[in-house]
Scaffold this motif. Structure first.
Motif, short mmCIF file in Angstrom:
data_model
loop_
_atom_site.label_atom_id
_atom_site.label_comp_id
_atom_site.label_asym_id
_atom_site.label_seq_id
_atom_site.Cartn_x
_atom_site.Cartn_y
_atom_site.Cartn_z
N GLU A 41 -4.00 -5.99 -31.12
CA GLU A 41 -2.57 -5.81 -31.27
C GLU A 41 -2.23 -4.48 -31.93
O GLU A 41 -1.34 -3.77 -31.54
CB GLU A 41 -2.00 -6.95 -32.11
CG GLU A 41 -0.76 -7.53 -31.49
CD GLU A 41 -0.50 -8.91 -32.04
OE1 GLU A 41 0.02 -8.95 -33.16
OE2 GLU A 41 -0.85 -9.91 -31.37
N ASN A 42 -2.99 -4.18 -32.97
CA ASN A 42 -2.68 -2.99 -33.74
C ASN A 42 -3.97 -2.29 -34.16
O ASN A 42 -4.83 -2.90 -34.77
CB ASN A 42 -1.88 -3.40 -34.99
CG ASN A 42 -1.29 -2.19 -35.67
OD1 ASN A 42 -0.97 -1.21 -35.01
ND2 ASN A 42 -1.19 -2.25 -36.98
N ASP A 78 -5.17 1.51 -35.89
CA ASP A 78 -4.83 2.85 -36.37
C ASP A 78 -5.98 3.82 -36.21
O ASP A 78 -5.78 5.02 -36.02
CB ASP A 78 -4.44 2.79 -37.85
CG ASP A 78 -3.26 1.89 -38.08
OD1 ASP A 78 -2.19 2.21 -37.54
OD2 ASP A 78 -3.41 0.85 -38.77
#
Ligand SMILES: Cc1cc2nc3c(=O)[nH]c(=O)nc-3n(C[C@H](O)[C@H](O)[C@H](O)COP(=O)(O)OP(=O)(O)OC[C@H]3O[C@@H](n4cnc5c(N)ncnc54)[C@H](O)[C@@H]3O)c2cc1C
Ligand SMILES: Nc1ncnc2c1ncn2[C@@H]1O[C@H](COP(=O)(O)O)[C@@H](O)[C@H]1O
Lengths: 304, 256
Positions: B111-112, B114
């Motif tokens: 989902e996420n 970085d």
């Protein structure tokens, strides 16, 4: 070796001259991509059909990747060569993804099998060589240094400046030269090769003294350079470091794992000092002494 | 801050042997975490601690390599919150471009993300390219051979130092990004007893990619074991006067 279209790409003009020497008369169309400073351009007599030039400074090598991929795709098929330095490898890796073709890095020999080229690279830490061929329109290769002998190449037919097609999101901030003394280990006739058996940085004095006594250069294993940072990274020997072939190498506190041996096994005579009788180095040496380097090395300095 | 560290499971290189027919004996060799991925995991762990984020590991390999609980626990004891696996027959033999292709697809299932971290090179093939290829497939900024990473508090960008042959260059790189770290960057730590105990309770996720495969672009013809130089192997035991004199005798002959 025959390939219809070849690209030779590097940030290093010496790499370009070397690879072009190896490809001369073996390709119908030789294209060179040089990423660097304009001043060096005049030294690039590489006999190329096209010399593409991307200036670095305001731009970084990565900024040119899209433009270079477009050039290559202008040819239906091509082999793309580069050096095995950090920047060339990264640019070729990005190109390989854009061309959806594999990249073979650190290729140590190229042979011809019928009409096909077979590329060898070392795998499993130096235990074996993998021989591979391309079965696609595009193939990418970085070659290990010294693969080809330099020859005179002559002028280029056409020189063209590359324009950046898509700037990378990465911003260059600054560059710092490494402040290290480099030694020419490849040319050394004698080497003292130190490993993690050394317990402290100060003890390098002992190693240097021994080396001075027998007129040898000092080299080390990868962890001594990379983890301890006691010697420059350019001093470590092995399959991923420097390969040497001196008349005599004395390894001191080196275990002799395959990745290290890959860099020294062409030495004429290997002498090993290690306190562990089961260390693999004793399988690969001419003379070995099982004992404490702190007892042995001072005596060598005294008596040699 | 969500970090994914890519980690390969490889045959233990110290235990691969060569038989008298100059062939590798590899089939029974146990598996281990690729040496320099330990450094990448350590970087991910430290960054996650500092930025109060989460680090997970992503690995791609064969069922034989990955299905053992021993290797799974070994990975999980080194800091990741979860282990994510892409499993397929013969996957650890894949070439760099196909490995990067699948890993890139796997990254998009999170989902996420970085930051994706990679090691300097896999212990078996040492292509030194998978991070860059994956980053390019993802169309994310990417950089390799990094020896220092600093990330701002909002996790919007990283300042990285990259080691080149004769210099070090500093770059600013917006996140999300793929960063391949040099093995110089940090020393891996040894898992504590507590970390080893906790490892067994952490989630192991099997990723189902449903991804198209890339067309094969290279074909391996053979793997050959180069000839070894025969060595004299005169070995003496002991570091007393007598033994050292023997060594000196030997050296004196070599030094003329
Ligand atoms: C993909 C990959 C690539 C690699 N490439 C390289 C490479 O190119 N070059 C390289 O060097 N390594 C490389 N390595 C690392 C390699 O696997 C070994 O870890 C490394 O070579 C070990 O270095 P060492 O012998 O100095 O240390 P160790 O293996 O720790 O050995 C130290 C030795 O010192 C001995 N010792 C300790 N105290 C004493 C004493 N007082 N007196 C005498 N002996 C003592 C010990 O018995 C031991 O044998 C690579 C690894 C990988 C995974
Ligand atoms: N099968 C894999 N699974 C997970 N990560 C991988 C795999 N292969 C390569 N990588 C990552 O890519 C890095 C470089 O690998 P390589 O390009 O093969 O030398 C490794 O250090 C890992 O971080």
């Amino acid at each position: 070796m025959k390939t219809d279209v070849a690209y030779v790409l590097s940030v290093d003009k010496d790499v370009i001259l070397e690879i072009c020497s190896g490809l001369k008369d073996k390709t119908d169309k030789l294209n060179v991509v040089y990423l660097g400073s304009e001043e060096e351009l005049s030294q690039l007599k590489c006999g190329a059909n096209n010399l593409y030039f991307g200036e670095l400074g305001e731009y970084i090598a990565e900024d040119y990747v899209t433009a270079i991929a477009q050039k290559i795709k202008g040819d239906d098929s091509a082999l793309v060569f580069g050096g095995n330095n950090v920047k060339d490898r990264a640019v070729l890796a990005a190109l390989s993804a854009l061309l959806k073709s594999n990249l073979l890095t650190n290729v140590s020999s190229i042979e011809k099998d019928g009409e096909e080229l077979v590329f060898s690279r070392v795998v499993y830490g130096g235990l074996a060589e993998q021989k591979t061929k391309f079965v696609s329109n595009y193939g990418l290769v970085t070659t290990s240094p010294g693969l080809f002998e330099l020859i005179d190449l002559g002028d280029n037919d056409n020189i063209e400046k590359l324009e950046v097609a898509e700037k990378s999101a990465i911003k260059f901030i600054e560059k710092a030269e490494k402040q290290e003394k480099t030694v020419n280990l490849v040319a050394a006739e004698r080497i003292v090769d130190v490993g993690r058996g050394l317990s402290a940085e100060e003890d390098l004095g002992l190693i240097n003294e021994l080396a001075a006594k027998i007129d040898a250069a000092v080299a080390c294993s990868r962890p001594v350079a990379e983890n301890d940072k006691w010697l420059p990274v350019s001093n470590y020997l092995g399959i991923t470091g420097t390969t040497v072939k001196p008349e005599l190498i004395i390894t001191v506190g080196v275990s002799g794992q395959v990745q290290h041996m890959g860099g020294i096994n062409k030495s004429k005579t290997i002498v090993a000092i290690n306190k562990d009788a089961n260390a693999p180095i004793f399988e690969h040496c001419d003379f070995g002494i099982v004992g404490d380097l702190y007892k042995i090395v001072p005596k060598l300095i005294e008596k040699l | 801050m969500d970090i994914i560290t890519c980690c390969k499971v490889v045959r233990d290189d110290e235990l691969i042997k060569v038989n008298d027919k100059q062939e590798l004996i590899i089939d029974e060799v146990p598996w281990k975490i690729s040496a320099y991925d330990l450094n990448a995991i350590e970087v991910g762990k430290k960054l996650a601690e500092k930025l109060e984020g989460k680090m997970q590991v992503l690995t791609l390999g064969s069922p034989e390599a990955l299905n053992g609980t021993k290797i799974q626990k070994d990975i999980l004891s080194r800091g990741p919150a979860e282990l994510n696996m892409v499993v397929g027959e013969g996957y650890e033999q894949l070439d760099s471009i196909s490995t990067a292709w699948y890993l890139a697809q796997a990254i998009t299932t999170f989902e996420n993300v970085d930051l994706v971290l990679c090691g300097v090179g896999s212990g078996d093939f040492y292509n030194q390219t998978v991070g860059t290829q994956m980053g390019t497939f993802l169309n994310w900024p990417n950089i390799d051979n990094v020896v220092e990473i600093e990330i701002d508090e909002s996790a919007s960008k990283a300042i990285v130092k990259r080691a080149l042959e004769d210099s070090t260059e500093t770059y600013e790189i917006p996140l999300p990004a793929v960063i391949t770290v040099s093995s110089e960057i940090i020393e891996p730590s040894v898992p504590t007893m507590k970390e080893i105990m906790r490892a067994g309770r952490k989630p192991v996720n099997l990723l189902d990619l449903n991804a198209e495969s890339l067309e094969q672009t290279t074909e391996v013809i053979e793997i050959v074991v180069p000839d070894q130089t025969d060595r004299r192997k005169e070995i003496i035991e002991g570091d007393g006067e007598e033994e050292i004199d023997q060594l000196i005798e030997f050296l004196k002959k070599e030094l003329v």
